[in-house]
Design an enzyme around this catalytic site. Structure first.
Site, short mmCIF file in Angstrom:
data_model
loop_
_atom_site.label_atom_id
_atom_site.label_comp_id
_atom_site.label_asym_id
_atom_site.label_seq_id
_atom_site.Cartn_x
_atom_site.Cartn_y
_atom_site.Cartn_z
N GLU A 163 0.80 -1.24 0.00
CA GLU A 163 0.00 0.00 0.00
C GLU A 163 0.83 1.28 0.00
O GLU A 163 0.57 2.22 0.75
CB GLU A 163 -0.96 -0.01 1.20
CG GLU A 163 -1.85 -1.24 1.22
CD GLU A 163 -2.82 -1.28 2.40
OE1 GLU A 163 -2.64 -0.49 3.34
OE2 GLU A 163 -3.75 -2.10 2.36
N GLU A 277 -6.24 -10.51 -1.51
CA GLU A 277 -7.08 -10.28 -0.32
C GLU A 277 -8.56 -10.20 -0.73
O GLU A 277 -9.28 -9.28 -0.33
CB GLU A 277 -6.64 -9.00 0.39
CG GLU A 277 -5.17 -8.99 0.75
CD GLU A 277 -4.72 -7.79 1.56
OE1 GLU A 277 -5.57 -7.03 2.06
OE2 GLU A 277 -3.49 -7.61 1.68
C1 XIL Z 1 -6.44 -6.24 8.12
C2 XIL Z 1 -6.86 -7.40 8.99
O1 XIL Z 1 -7.77 -8.21 8.26
C3 XIL Z 1 -7.52 -6.88 10.25
O2 XIL Z 1 -7.78 -7.96 11.16
C4 XIL Z 1 -6.62 -5.85 10.94
O3 XIL Z 1 -7.31 -5.29 12.04
C5 XIL Z 1 -6.22 -4.76 9.97
O4 XIL Z 1 -5.60 -5.34 8.83
N1 XIL Z 1 -4.91 -4.59 3.55
C6 XIL Z 1 -3.94 -5.45 4.02
C7 XIL Z 1 -4.26 -6.33 5.18
O5 XIL Z 1 -2.86 -5.56 3.42
O6 XIL Z 1 -3.12 -6.59 5.98
C8 XIL Z 1 -5.38 -5.77 6.02
O7 XIL Z 1 -5.70 -6.75 7.00
C9 XIL Z 1 -6.56 -5.42 5.16
C10 XIL Z 1 -6.20 -4.36 4.15
#
Ligand code: XIL
Length: 368
Positions: A163, A277
C-alpha cells in the site's frame, strides 16, 4: 520450524454441506462438494487468510484444510507483532501458523515487510525526535533480514511492500504516500526493501501489494496509472520484483473491465499477478473495514445473487489469465471472520455454510 508434511486431509465433506436457510437461500448439490483448490488445481492456487490455528474452531480449520492450497497470516507476521520495539522480536504466533500449515500440507505466503500501518512508531523515532533516513534504513534492513531469514524455506514469497501509493493525488506520478517510510527515507526505500528481502531469501517470490490499483486501468488513469509508473521505476532500478498483488477488496459495482485490463498491463511488464485479499461486500458499500449498518441487520437476498454474479465474473476473468495468475486468496474464512464486518463479503456464512457466491466460483471453474 517443523518439516513434517502430513496429509491432514481428514475432513468430512458432510461438515461442509447443508442449506443456508439462515440467510434465506438454499445451496443445492453440496453433498459431493468439490473443494475450491481441486476446482482450480490446473489454474492457480486458492488461498485464505487468518492467524491459524489459534482461536479457530475445529470446523473452521477443517474448512481451511479442505479448500485451500495456501494461507496468508492475516496479522501475525506484520511488523508490529513481530518486531514491537528495537530489540524485541516475537515469532510465537506466526511460528505456530507455519507449523500448522506444514502439518496440513498448506503453503504460507509472507505478509508484510514494508508498510505504513501495523508498524511500530519506534521505527521512525529517535529519543523523541523524528529518526533520520540513515537510522530508519538501518532498522528496516535489520527487520527485513531477520524476519525473511527466520521464515526462509517456510514461506514461498512475500508481500515486500504494501500500500505505498496514496489514494488521492497526481496520477501522472507514482504518487507515494507522503508520510511514514516515504517521508523519512524517500522513494528508494522500496528498491532497497526488495533487494534486502532477496538477499535474505533468494528463493522467495517477491510482490508489490496494494488495493484499488486496478482502478483506472481501462483509461490508464487513477491509482492504476501510478502503480504502472512505480513498478516500471522499480524494475529499472533493478529491484527484484516478481509480481503484483491486487488486493481485491471489492463490492457489487466494482469495475470488472479495470480488473481485467490491470492484469494484462502488469503481465506486459513481465510480472506475475495474484489476487491477494479477495472479498466482495454484499451491501453495495466499499467501505474498507468499517461496520455497515444495514437496516435491521439483514441484507436483501438479491444482494447475495448479485454478489455471486460478481464472483463468477471475476473468476472467469482470472481463468482467462491463468497463465500469469499465481494465486487467488480470500481475505478470511467466513463472513464472521472477515475484517469487513457485517458486509458478508466472503463465500461462507459464519456457520461455514456455502453461499451462492461459493457455488458461482465452482461453476466458473467448470465453465471452460
Ligand atoms: C487487516 C486485517 O484483516 C484486520 O484484522 C486488521 O485489524 C487490519 O488489517 N490490507 C492489508 C491487510 O494488506 O493486511 C489488512 O488486514 C486489510 C487491508
Amino acid at each position: 520450524m517443523k518439516r513434517r508434511l502430513l496429509s491432514g486431509m481428514t475432513v468430512c465433506a458432510c461438515l461442509l454441506t447443508g442449506t443456508v436457510s439462515g440467510q434465506g437461500y438454499s445451496a443445492d448439490n453440496t453433498e459431493d462438494m468439490q473443494s475450491l483448490k481441486e476446482a482450480y488445481a490446473d489454474r492457480f492456487m486458492i488461498g485464505t487468510a487468518g492467524d491459524f490455528p489459534r482461536r479457530y474452531s475445529e470446523a473452521e480449520l477443517e474448512n481451511v484444510t479442505f479448500h485451500y492450497d495456501i494461507v496468508t497470516p492475516e496479522n501475525c507476521m506484520k511488523p508490529q507483532p513481530t518486531h514491537s520495539s528495537e530489540d524485541n522480536y516475537n515469532f510465537d504466533t506466526p511460528d505456530d501458523l507455519v507449523d500448522w500449515c506444514q502439518d496440513n500440507d498448506i503453503k504460507v505466503w509472507g505478509h508484510t515487510l514494508l508498510w505504513h500501518a501495523q508498524t511500530g512508531r519506534w521505527f521512525f523515532q529517535d529519543d523523541g525526535e523524528p529518526a533520520d533516513r540513515k537510522l530508519a534504513l538501518r532498522r528496516l534492513k535489520r527487520h527485513i533480514s531477520k524476519v525473511v531469514k527466520h521464515y526462509k524455506g517456510d514461506v514461498i514469497g512475500w508481500d515486500v511492500a504494501n500500500e505505498s501509493i496514496a489514494d488521492e493525488g497526481d496520477w501522472t506520478t507514482e504518487n507515494l504516500r507522503d508520510y511514514s517510510w516515504y517521508k523519512t527515507v524517500g522513494p528508494d526505500v522500496l528498491t532497497l526493501a526488495f533487494k534486502w528481502a532477496h538477499e535474505a531469501d533468494p528463493d522467495a517470490v517477491l510482490y508489490y501489494n496494494d488495493y484499488n490499483i486496478e482502478q483506472g486501468a481501462s483509461q490508464n488513469t487513477g491509482k492504476h496509472a501510478s502503480s504502472m509508473i512505480l513498478l516500471k521505476r522499480l524494475l529499472d532500478e533493478g529491484a527484484p520484483v516478481h509480481g503484483v498483488g491486487i488486493q481485491g477488496h471489492w463490492h457489487l459495482d466494482t469495475n470488472l473491465a479495470d480488473v481485467e485490463q490491470a492484469i494484462e498491463n502488469y503481465a506486459s511488464l513481465g510480472l506475475k499477478v495474484s489476487i491477494t485479499e479477495l472479498d466482495v461486500t454484499a451491501t453495495g458499500d466499499n467501505s474498507g473495514s468499517f461496520d455497515v449498518q444495514t437496516g435491521e441487520g439483514t441484507i436483501p437476498e438479491e444482494n447475495y445473487v448479485k454478489q455471486a454474479e460478481v464472483y463468477r465474473k471475476l473468476f472467469e476473468i482470472f481463468n482467462r489469465h491463468a497463465d500469469v495468475i499465481e494465486r487467488v486468496t480470500f481475505w478470511g474464512v467466513s463472513d464472521t471472520r472477515s475484517w469487513r464486518g457485517r458486509q458478508n463479503a466472503l463465500l461462507f456464512t459464519g456457520d461455514l455454510e456455502p453461499k451462492p457466491a461459493f457455488q458461482a466460483v465452482l461453476q466458473a471453474a467448470a465453465s471452460e
